[in-house]
Scaffold this active site. Structure first.
Site, short mmCIF file in Angstrom:
data_model
loop_
_atom_site.label_atom_id
_atom_site.label_comp_id
_atom_site.label_asym_id
_atom_site.label_seq_id
_atom_site.Cartn_x
_atom_site.Cartn_y
_atom_site.Cartn_z
N PHE A 174 15.11 19.34 -6.69
CA PHE A 174 13.79 18.72 -6.71
C PHE A 174 12.59 19.78 -7.32
CE2 PHE A 174 11.04 15.72 -4.12
CZ PHE A 174 11.77 14.57 -4.27
N GLN A 232 -2.99 16.16 -4.97
CA GLN A 232 -1.67 16.40 -6.06
C GLN A 232 -1.62 15.17 -6.83
OE1 GLN A 232 2.40 16.39 -4.43
NE2 GLN A 232 2.20 18.34 -5.41
N HIS A 261 0.99 13.27 -9.00
CA HIS A 261 2.52 13.23 -9.27
C HIS A 261 2.59 12.74 -10.78
CE1 HIS A 261 6.67 12.25 -9.06
NE2 HIS A 261 6.68 12.49 -7.75
N LEU A 285 5.26 4.87 -7.37
CA LEU A 285 5.89 6.18 -7.58
C LEU A 285 7.39 6.08 -8.13
CD1 LEU A 285 5.75 9.34 -7.31
CD2 LEU A 285 7.07 8.81 -5.38
N GLU A 322 10.42 12.23 -7.95
CA GLU A 322 10.94 13.21 -8.68
C GLU A 322 12.46 13.28 -8.73
OE1 GLU A 322 8.25 16.47 -8.06
OE2 GLU A 322 9.84 17.55 -7.25
N ARG A 324 4.93 20.11 -9.31
CA ARG A 324 4.29 19.09 -9.83
C ARG A 324 2.88 19.27 -10.67
NH1 ARG A 324 5.31 15.23 -4.52
NH2 ARG A 324 7.54 15.09 -4.80
N HIS A 334 -1.31 11.38 -5.56
CA HIS A 334 -0.15 11.25 -4.60
C HIS A 334 -0.16 11.96 -3.43
CE1 HIS A 334 4.06 10.87 -4.03
NE2 HIS A 334 4.36 12.16 -3.95
N ARG A 363 1.56 21.13 -3.15
CA ARG A 363 2.48 20.86 -2.34
C ARG A 363 3.74 20.49 -3.03
NH1 ARG A 363 5.44 16.02 -0.54
NH2 ARG A 363 4.26 14.69 -1.97
C1 LIG Z 1 5.04 7.08 -2.90
C2 LIG Z 1 5.13 8.25 -2.00
C3 LIG Z 1 6.30 8.97 -2.26
C4 LIG Z 1 6.64 10.03 -1.53
N1 LIG Z 1 7.76 10.89 -1.37
C5 LIG Z 1 7.94 11.86 -0.74
C6 LIG Z 1 9.40 12.38 -0.59
O1 LIG Z 1 10.08 12.32 -1.29
N2 LIG Z 1 9.23 13.66 -0.14
C7 LIG Z 1 8.26 14.09 0.97
O2 LIG Z 1 8.39 14.96 1.39
N3 LIG Z 1 7.07 13.57 0.85
C8 LIG Z 1 6.79 12.42 0.29
N4 LIG Z 1 5.61 11.91 0.07
C9 LIG Z 1 4.66 12.38 1.05
C10 LIG Z 1 4.93 11.76 2.38
O3 LIG Z 1 5.54 10.65 2.44
C11 LIG Z 1 3.40 11.63 3.26
O4 LIG Z 1 2.66 12.75 3.13
C12 LIG Z 1 3.96 11.28 4.77
O5 LIG Z 1 4.68 10.24 4.86
C13 LIG Z 1 2.65 11.18 5.45
O6 LIG Z 1 3.20 10.68 6.76
P1 LIG Z 1 2.15 10.57 7.94
O7 LIG Z 1 2.76 10.38 9.26
O8 LIG Z 1 1.36 11.96 7.99
O9 LIG Z 1 1.10 9.33 7.83
P2 LIG Z 1 1.47 8.13 6.96
O10 LIG Z 1 2.61 7.64 7.10
O11 LIG Z 1 0.42 7.69 5.90
O12 LIG Z 1 0.85 6.98 8.40
C14 LIG Z 1 -0.66 6.97 8.53
C15 LIG Z 1 -0.88 6.15 10.08
O13 LIG Z 1 -2.22 6.38 10.27
C16 LIG Z 1 -2.51 4.95 10.71
N5 LIG Z 1 -3.98 4.84 10.47
C17 LIG Z 1 -4.91 5.26 9.50
N6 LIG Z 1 -5.98 4.86 9.71
C18 LIG Z 1 -6.01 4.62 11.01
C19 LIG Z 1 -7.07 4.00 11.88
N7 LIG Z 1 -8.45 3.89 11.40
N8 LIG Z 1 -6.74 3.35 12.92
C20 LIG Z 1 -5.63 3.54 13.52
N9 LIG Z 1 -4.53 4.12 12.71
C21 LIG Z 1 -4.77 4.38 11.49
C22 LIG Z 1 -1.67 3.99 9.62
O14 LIG Z 1 -1.75 2.93 10.29
C23 LIG Z 1 -0.59 4.78 9.81
O15 LIG Z 1 0.29 4.38 10.89
C24 LIG Z 1 5.54 10.69 -0.63
C25 LIG Z 1 4.05 10.04 -0.70
C26 LIG Z 1 3.92 8.86 -1.32
C27 LIG Z 1 2.69 8.45 -1.73
#
Ligand SMILES: Cc1cc2nc3c(=O)[nH]c(=O)nc-3n(C[C@H](O)[C@H](O)[C@H](O)COP(=O)(O)OP(=O)(O)OC[C@H]3O[C@@H](n4cnc5c(N)ncnc54)[C@H](O)[C@@H]3O)c2cc1C
Ligand code: HEM
Ligand code: SF4
Ligand code: F3S
Ligand code: FES
Lengths: 570, 253, 144, 114
Positions: free
Chosen positions: A120, A234, A236, A246, A249, A280, A349, A384
Site C-alpha cells: 500500500f 486527503q 485520493h 474510488l 490504492e 497519496r 477521500h 493519512r
Molecule cells: C471509498 C473509500 C475507501 C476507503 N478505503 C479505505 C481503506 O482501504 N483502508 C482504510 O484504512 N480506510 C479507507 N477509507 C477510509 C475509511 O473507510 C473511513 O475513514 C472509515 O470507514 C470511517 O469510519 P467511521 O466509523 O469513522 O465512520 P462512518 O463509517 O463514516 O460512519 C459514520 C456514521 O455516523 C452516522 N451519522 C452521521 N451523522 C449522523 C447524525 N447526524 N445522526 C446520527 N448518525 C449520524 C452515520 O449514519 C454513520 O453510521 C476509505 C474511505 C472511502 C471513502
C-alpha cells in the site's frame, strides 16, 4: 412534550468506530444499556465502502516491525502526527486484526492459511491486511454481526441526531429525530462516543457515500468542542470518472500504472523510488501537475483525467484480487479494466481533521469521547496513509468503548439535565429550518457550495482562491435556503437534507479558515504560494472553536517522541 | 498558479442528454393510505442510474420523494426497490440498460412501506439476528499472544460468496414464500445461517440448525430460485439454503 | 392502515411466475400439480369406492367418468403426475444439496450457480415428459 | 413434531409413491385400458392380496404426502397460532379420513362381494 429515552452509553454513528466501541463496551459490562444511534440503518454506514486494506504488523519474522509501521506513518503525516498516538495505533493493531479474524472476518489467506497482506502507498513493507478489495465491507459485516451476540446493545436505525447536550462540563444527552415517525426525542445518557465519520460530501467530486455530511462534526463544534486540523483534506489519486467512486490504492498495490497523454509512467519523475506507491498527497499532486501542464486526457464529460492501466495484471489478478474494481469499472463507467485503462482523477477521500481529542479519544467535555474519522487524535497528521484509517477506527473504537463503559461503571454523579437546551434546539430546527421560508433551492445551494470547495480548496491551494472561496461560501450562506417544502412527518429526508446543508456551511468555513491560516505546504495541504514546509511557524495543530460571530482559531502543540522532522521524499 | 477544473454537473456535459419518464409510486401514511404514481421527466445519459434519476427529481422537481440511499456504489444495500416490476438496486441499474422510455419505480414487496420508496426493515433485521450470525465458539475472544485460526484459501471459498450479502432485502422481496408467509425467516437470513455454519472456525452448527428447523424456517423454501435471480451481489441464497438443508437431511456432515 | 401498507405481494406473488425465470415457473407448476393431484386422489378414491356397491353402481360411475371431459381431465392428471414426479425428484435432490452448484468466488456479472443448466434441463425434461405422457395417455384413452 | 421429521416423511412418501404409483398405472396398461376397468377385472385385483396391500400402502403414502403438501401451502398462506393449529390438526384429520374411506373400499372389495 418531548419524548425521552434513558440509556447509559450513547454511540452516535455506526461505522467501524461506532460498532467496535459498542462491542467493547458490551464486553466490558453486560449491564450498561448501550444505544447505537445512526442516521442510516446501522449496517449501511459509509465504512462499507472502504476497499483496500487495514494496516497492521503481522509478520515481524518476515522483516516487518512496529517501528517501521510507526515511522512510515509519521513520515506519511509529514511530521504533524502526534507520535505517541501513532505508537499506540501500531501497537494495538495486530491484535485487532486477530480479534476480527476470531469474530469471523473473511480475511484473504495465504496458501498456508495465514492472513494475507498487500502493498500500500507509503509503506516500506506489505502490511495492508486485506479481504479481497472489500475490506471495510467485511469489517462492517463482522462487527455488525458480532454485535448481535450482545443483548445490551440496542440499534436505533435511522435516527438523525441534531445536537449534543451538556452542562458546560459534563455530558447529559442528545436530541434526535426518529426518521420513520418524525418524532423528536431527547436521549439521556451518562457517556457519549461520537463516531459520525468523515464529511467528504462538502466536496462535489468525492468518494464518500452521499450520507457523509459533517453533521457530527458540526454538532460537536456547536456544543463548544474544537475542530482540529480541518484544512487537511486527503485527495485520493484515483477516483473513477464520471461518478467519483474510488478505485482502491490496492489496484496500484497489485502493480497498476498511472499514465499520461504521452503514455508515460509519469510517477518516475515525482517519486523515483516508490513510483505509483508514494503517499497519496504526492501522487495526487503529481497527477494535477501533469493535468495542469497539459498532459492529461479529456474525459467525455469534459473533465481532465489520467489513465490507470491495469491491463498488464491479467484476468486472474483482476478477478481474484480486485473483483470489486472490475465490477465498479464495468458497471459505472462501462470499461473492463482487463482490456482497457480506467479514467481517473484525484478525488476528495478523507478528512485528517476532526473533533479535537487526546490520545484516549477523550474530548474537552467530560463523558464525551470521539473515535474514527470524526475524531482527530492526530494519528494521521497532515496526510493519512491508506489502510491506517480503518485501523484507527478499530483501535479507538475499542479504547473509547472501554473507557466510556468504565466511566459509567464508576458511577460519577450526573448533573441535572439542562432541559432549556432541548427547547432551544427544538426551536432551532423546527422554527429555524422546518418552518423556515425562502426562495433558494437548498439542493442547488448544496451543489454550489460543494463546487466552490472543489475549485477553491482542492489539491493545490493559494491565498487568493481560499479567501475568495470563503467569501463565496459566506455569501451563499446568507441566501434563503433554510426552508423545507416537504411538510410530512414520516421519513422527511428533505428536512434532514437541509439540516445537513446547514452543518456543511459551518464546517466548510472551518476548512477554509484553517487553510488560509496555514501558510505552508505540508502533507495534503499544498499551497502554491508557500510551497515549502515551515516547521518554525507551523509545526502545530490548528484548533477552531465555534462562536456566534466569528470562529476562534487557536493552536495546539505536536507531540514528538523519537522521530525528528526531516525532509519527506519518496 | 494551479487551476483546477471541476467535474461538471450532468447538464453541462458534452453528450446530448435524452429524457425518460420516471414514474414513482407514492404513499404517505400520515396523509392518506392511497398509493398513487407521480410522473417526472428526467434527463439521462448513458451512465445515469435509476438512483441518480430519482435524486434528480428529489433535488429539482419534488423535494418530498421518500427514498433511502447512501453509498451509490452497490455496497450499502440501501436502495432496493422494484424497477419496472423487478426488485433491483437503484444505484446499480442504469437507465440505459433498462431500454424503456418509461421507467416505473415502486417500493419493494414484502416489506411494510414507511413512505414512497422507503420500506421498513425490522423483520429482516430481527430474522438476521435470530439465526446467530456470528462465530460461535468458546475461544472467540482473543487473549495476548493469540494468532489467527488457520483457514486455507479453499476453506474460505466454502463460505466467502455468501458473505457478499449486503442485506438489501431484494431476495426477500422476490421470494414467493415471503409474499404470503409473514413468519418466514427468508432467504437473506437463511443464507447467512449457512455462511456461518460453513465457516471452518464456527462451532454453532447444531444451534443454528435447530433454529432454522422450524415450521416457518428453512422448509418453507421450495427452491423457487427467485432470490438468486435478483441478488445483485452473486450471493446465491438459493444454493446456500439447499446446502444448509443438506445438513438436516443428512446429505452433508 | 398498517395492514394496507404492509405491501406483501400475497397470493399474486406466489402466482406470478413470469418475472423470475423458469425455476419460478417450475415452483408454481409443482404447487398447482400437487393440489390438482390431491384433488384427483380424493375424487379417485370416491370413484373407486363405488365398487363395494356392486357392478351396477360401478358401471354407473364408470359411465360418468368415461366421457370426453373425463378423458381430458385424466389426460391433465397424467401430465400433472409426470411433471410433479419428475420435477419433484429434481426438487428433492436440490433440497439435499445435490446439483445446486458449489460455492466459489462469483465473478461479475454474477450468475447464480444454483440456477444452472442442469436444473433448467431437468425442468424442461419434466415438462417434455409430461407432454409426451399426456399425448400417449390421450391416445390410449381416446383410442378405445 | 419437528418440521424436519415431517418433511422427511413428505419426501419419503413421495419416493415410495413414485415406485408404487408406477406399478399401479402399469397395471392399467398390462391389458387393454378399458378392459382394466371392467368390474370383474378390478374386483379381481382387489382379491389379489399383494396388490390390495399395495393399494393400501399407496393410499397411505399419497394421503400423507398430499395433505401434508396442502398443509404446507395453507401454512404459508396465512399465519396465526390458532389458524396454524387448526391447519395442523385439520390435515391429520383429513389424512385419516381419506385413508379410512379408501381402506373401507379395499377391505370390502377384497373380502366380501364378488
Ligand atoms: C471509498 C473509500 C475507501 C476507503 N478505503 C479505505 C481503506 O482501504 N483502508 C482504510 O484504512 N480506510 C479507507 N477509507 C477510509 C475509511 O473507510 C473511513 O475513514 C472509515 O470507514 C470511517 O469510519 P467511521 O466509523 O469513522 O465512520 P462512518 O463509517 O463514516 O460512519 C459514520 C456514521 O455516523 C452516522 N451519522 C452521521 N451523522 C449522523 C447524525 N447526524 N445522526 C446520527 N448518525 C449520524 C452515520 O449514519 C454513520 O453510521 C476509505 C474511505 C472511502 C471513502
Ligand atoms: C409420485 C411421485 C411424487 C413425488 C416424487 C412428489 C414429490 C413432491 C415434492 C418434492 C414436493 C415438494 C415439497 C417442497 O417443495 O417442499 C411435493 C409437493 C407436493 N405434492 Fe408431491 N410428489 C409426488 C406425488 C404426489 C401426489 C400423487 C400428490 C397428490 C396427492 C402430491 C401432492 C403434493 C402436494 C399437494 C404438494 C405441495 C406442493 C408444494 O408444497 O409446493 N404429490 N411433492
Ligand atoms: S442475499 Fe443478495 S439479495 Fe439477499 S439481501 Fe443479501 S445481497 Fe441482497
Ligand atoms: S426465492 Fe424463496 S423459495 Fe427458496 S430458493 Fe429462494 S428462498
Ligand atoms: S445506495 Fe448503497 S446500495 Fe445503492
Amino acid at each position: 412534550m418531548v419524548n425521552s429515552i434513558d440509556l447509559d452509553l450513547l454511540i452516535v454513528g455506526s461505522g467501524l468506530a461506532g460498532l467496535r466501541a459498542a462491542i467493547q463496551a458490551a464486553k466490558t459490562s453486560s449491564i450498561i444499556k448501550i444505544g447505537v444511534i445512526s442516521k442510516l440503518q446501522v449496517m449501511r454506514s459509509h465504512s462499507v465502502s472502504a476497499e483496500g486494506g487495514t494496516a497492521a504488523v503481522l509478520y515481524p519474522e518476515e522483516g516487518d516491525s512496529l517501528e517501521s509501521h510507526a515511522y512510515d506513518t509519521v513520515k506519511g503525516s509529514d511530521f504533524l502526527g502526534d507520535q505517541d498516538v501513532i505508537e499506540r495505533l501500531v501497537r494495538e493493531m495486530p491484535s485487532e486484526v486477530y480479534q476480527l479474524e476470531h469474530w469471523g472476518m473473511p480475511w484473504s489467506r495465504r496458501e498456508d492459511g495465514r492472513i494475507g497482506q498487500r502493498a500500500f502507498g507509503g509503506y516500506s513493507f506489505n502490511r495492508a491486511t486485506f479481504a479481497q478489495d472489500k475490506v471495510g465491507f467485511y469489517e462492517m459485516q463482522t462487527l455488525y454481526d458480532t454485535c448481535q451476540k450482545f443483548d445490551n446493545i440496542e440499534f436505533y436505525n435511522e435516527w438523525f441526531v441534531t445536537s449534543i447536550i451538556h452542562d458546560g462540563q459534563k455530558f447529559c444527552g442528545i436530541t434526535a429525530i426518529e426518521m420513520s415517525s418524525g418524532n423528536f426525542y431527547t436521549i439521556k445518557g451518562k457517556a457519549l462516543i461520537i463516531a459520525t465519520g468523515g464529511a467528504g460530501r462538502v466536496y462535489s467530486f468525492s468518494t464518500y457515500a452521499l450520507a457523509s455530511t459533517p453533521d457530527g462534526l458540526d454538532m460537536a463544534y456547536r456544543a463548544g468542542m474544537a475542530l482540529k486540523d480541518m484544512e487537511f483534506v486527503q485527495f485520493h489519486p484515483t477516483g473513477i470518472l464520471p461518478s467519483g467512486i474510488l478505485i482502491t490504492e490496492g489496484a496500484r498495490g497489485e502493480g497498476g500504472y498511472l499514465l499520461n497523454k504521452n503514455n508515460e509512467r509519469f510517477m518516475k519523475k515525482y517519486a523515483p523510488s516508490k513510483l505509483e506507491l508514494a503517499s497519496r498527497d504526492v501522487v495526487s499532486r503529481a497527477m494535477m501537475t501533469e493535468i495542469n501542464e497539459g498532459r492529461g486526457y479529456k474525459h467525455e464529460t469534459g473533465v481532465d483525467c489520467l489513465k490507470l492501466d491495469l491491463t498488464h495484471l491479467g484476468k486472474e489478478v483482476l478477478t481474484k484480487k480486485l473483483p470489486a474494481i472490475r465490477e465498479i469499472s464495468l458497471k459505472f463507467s462501462g470499461i473492463d479494466p482487463i482490456n482497457e485503462p480506467i479514467d481517473v482523477r484525484p478525488v476528495c477521500h478523507y478528512m485528517m481533521g476532526g473533533i479535537h481529542t487526546n490520545i484516549d479519544g477523550a474530548t474537552e467535555i467530560q463523558g464525551i469521547w470521539a473515535a474514527g474519522e470524526a475524531a482527530c487524535n492526530s494519528v494521521h497528521g497532515a496526510n493519512r496513509l491508506g489502510a491506517n484509517s480503518t485501523a484507527e477506527c478499530l483501535v479507538w473504537g475499542k479504547i473509547t468503548g472501554d473507557l466510556a463503559a468504565k466511566y459509567i461503571l464508576d458511577g460519577k454523579s450526573q448533573p441535572p439535565f439542562p432541559l432549556h437546551l432541548v427547547a432551544t434546539e427544538e426551536k432551532r430546527i423546527y422554527d429555524g429550518i422546518f418552518r423556515g421560508s425562502g426562495s433558494a433551492n437548498p439542493y442547488e445551494v448544496r451543489q454550489q457550495l460543494t463546487e466552490i470547495m472543489n475549485s477553491k480548496a482542492y489539491v493545490f491551494r493559494n491565498e487568493t482562491d481560499l479567501v475568495d472561496g470563503l467569501k463565496q461560501v459566506r455569501e451563499l450562506h446568507k441566501k434563503t435556503w433554510r426552508h423545507v417544502t416537504d411538510k410530512a412527518k414520516e421519513y422527511n429526508t428533505n428536512f434532514t437534507n437541509v439540516m445537513e446543508l446547514d452543518s456543511m456551511f459551518r464546517v466548510a468555513e472551518v476548512i477554509l479558515l484553517g487553510a488560509i491560516k496555514r501558510k505552508e505546504s505540508r502533507g495534503a495541504h499544498a499551497r502554491t504560494d508557500y510551497p515549502d514546509r515551515d516547521d518554525k511557524n507551523f509545526m502545530h495543530h490548528t484548533l477552531v472553536y465555534y462562536d456566534t460571530k466569528e470562529p476562534v482559531l487557536k493552536t495546539h502543540p505536536v507531540t514528538i517522541t523519537k522521530y525528528q522532522p526531516v525532509e519527506r521524499k519518496y | 498558479m494551479a487551476t483546477v477544473s471541476v467535474p461538471k454537473s450532468s447538464e453541462e456535459t458534452t453528450t446530448q442528454p435524452s429524457t425518460i419518464t420516471l414514474r414513482i409510486k407514492r404513499s404517505n401514511p400520515s396523509e392518506s393510505t392511497e398509493k398513487t404514481f407521480s410522473e417526472f421527466q428526467v434527463p439521462v445519459q448513458k451512465w445515469t442510474t435509476v438512483l441518480e434519476a430519482i435524486l434528480y427529481v428529489k433535488q429539482n422537481l419534488d423535494h418530498s420523494v421518500g427514498v433511502r440511499y447512501s453509498c451509490r456504489q452497490a455496497s450499502c444495500g440501501s436502495c432496493g426497490m422494484k424497477i419496472n416490476g423487478k426488485p433491483a438496486l437503484a444505484c446499480y441499474t442504469k437507465l440505459s440498460e433498462l431500454g424503456t422510455s418509461i421507467v416505473t419505480v415502486e417500493p419493494m414487496n414484502n416489506f411494510p412501506i414507511i413512505r414512497d420508496l422507503a420500506v421498513n426493515f425490522e423483520q429482516l433485521i430481527s430474522n438476521h439476528k435470530k439465526i446467530k450470525p456470528f462465530i460461535v465458539r468458546e475461544d472467540s475472544e482473543i487473549t495476548p499472544g493469540t494468532k489467527e485460526f488457520i483457514q486455507k484459501p479453499e476453506d474460505l471459498e466454502k463460505f466467502l460468496q455468501f458473505s457478499y450479502c449486503i442485506k438489501c432485502g431484494l431476495c426477500n422481496s422476490a421470494c414467493p414464500t415471503m409474499a404470503t408467509d409473514t413468519s418466514f425467516l427468508g432467504p437473506q437470513a437463511l443464507a447467512q445461517a449457512f455462511r456461518y455454519t460453513a465457516d471452518n472456525r464456527d462451532q454453532g452448527k447444531d444451534e443454528r440448525l435447530k433454529i432454522v428447523d422450524d415450521s416457518h424456517g428453512i422448509w418453507r423454501c421450495h427452491f423457487a430460485g427467485s432470490c438468486s435471480h435478483v441478488c445483485p451481489k452473486g450471493v446465491d441464497p438459493a444454493m446456500a439454503i439447499q446446502l444448509l438443508r443438506g445438513y438436516l437431511l443428512g446429505f452433508r456432515k | 392502515m398498517a395492514e394496507r401498507l404492509s405491501n406483501r405481494e400475497g397470493i399474486k406473488g406466489m402466482a406470478n411466475p413470469t418475472r423470475y425465470g423458469i425455476e419460478r415457473v417450475a415452483y408454481w407448476l409443482q404447487r398447482l400439480s400437487g393440489l390438482g393431484l390431491l384433488a384427483y386422489l380424493i375424487g379417485h378414491i370416491y370413484e373407486t369406492s363405488s365398487i363395494v356397491n356392486g357392478k351396477i353402481a360401478w358401471d354407473k360411475m364408470l359411465a360418468l367418468t368415461q366421457t370426453t371431459e373425463g378423458h381430458l381431465i385424466l389426460t391433465i392428471v397424467i401430465g400433472m403426475c409426470v411433471f410433479h414426479t419428475g420435477n419433484g425428484i429434481r426438487v428433492m435432490l436440490g433440497h439435499g444439496g445435490v446439483g445446486v452448484g458449489r460455492p466459489g468466488q462469483p465473478e461479475y456479472p454474477y450468475k447464480a450457480a444454483s440456477l444452472n443448466y442442469k436444473q433448467r434441463l431437468c425442468i424442461w425434461v419434466s415438462i417434455a415428459l409430461a407432454a409426451l405422457a399426456m399425448m400417449y395417455g390421450y391416445s390410449i384413452l381416446m383410442g378405445e | 413434531m419437528r418440521e424436519s421429521i415431517i418433511m422427511k416423511i413428505h419426501y419419503g412418501t413421495a419416493l415410495g409413491a413414485v415406485v408404487l404409483v408406477a406399478v399401479h398405472i402399469l397395471m392399467r396398461l398390462s391389458q387393454k385400458y378399458s378392459d382394466s376397468l371392467q368390474y370383474q377385472n378390478v374386483l379381481a385385483n382387489y382379491h389379489f392380496l399383494p396388490y390390495a396391500l399395495m393399494l393400501e400402502v399407496v393410499l397411505i403414502l399419497l394421503s400423507v404426502h398430499g395433505f401434508n403438501g396442502l398443509r404446507v401451502i395453507l401454512l404459508e398462506l396465512k399465519q396465526g397460532a390458532t389458524y396454524e393449529r387448526a391447519i395442523n390438526y385439520g390435515s391429520i384429520a383429513a389424512m385419516a379420513a381419506l385413508v379410512a374411506y379408501g381402506s373401507r373400499t379395499i377391505l370390502m372389495a377384497g373380502m366380501g362381494v364378488s
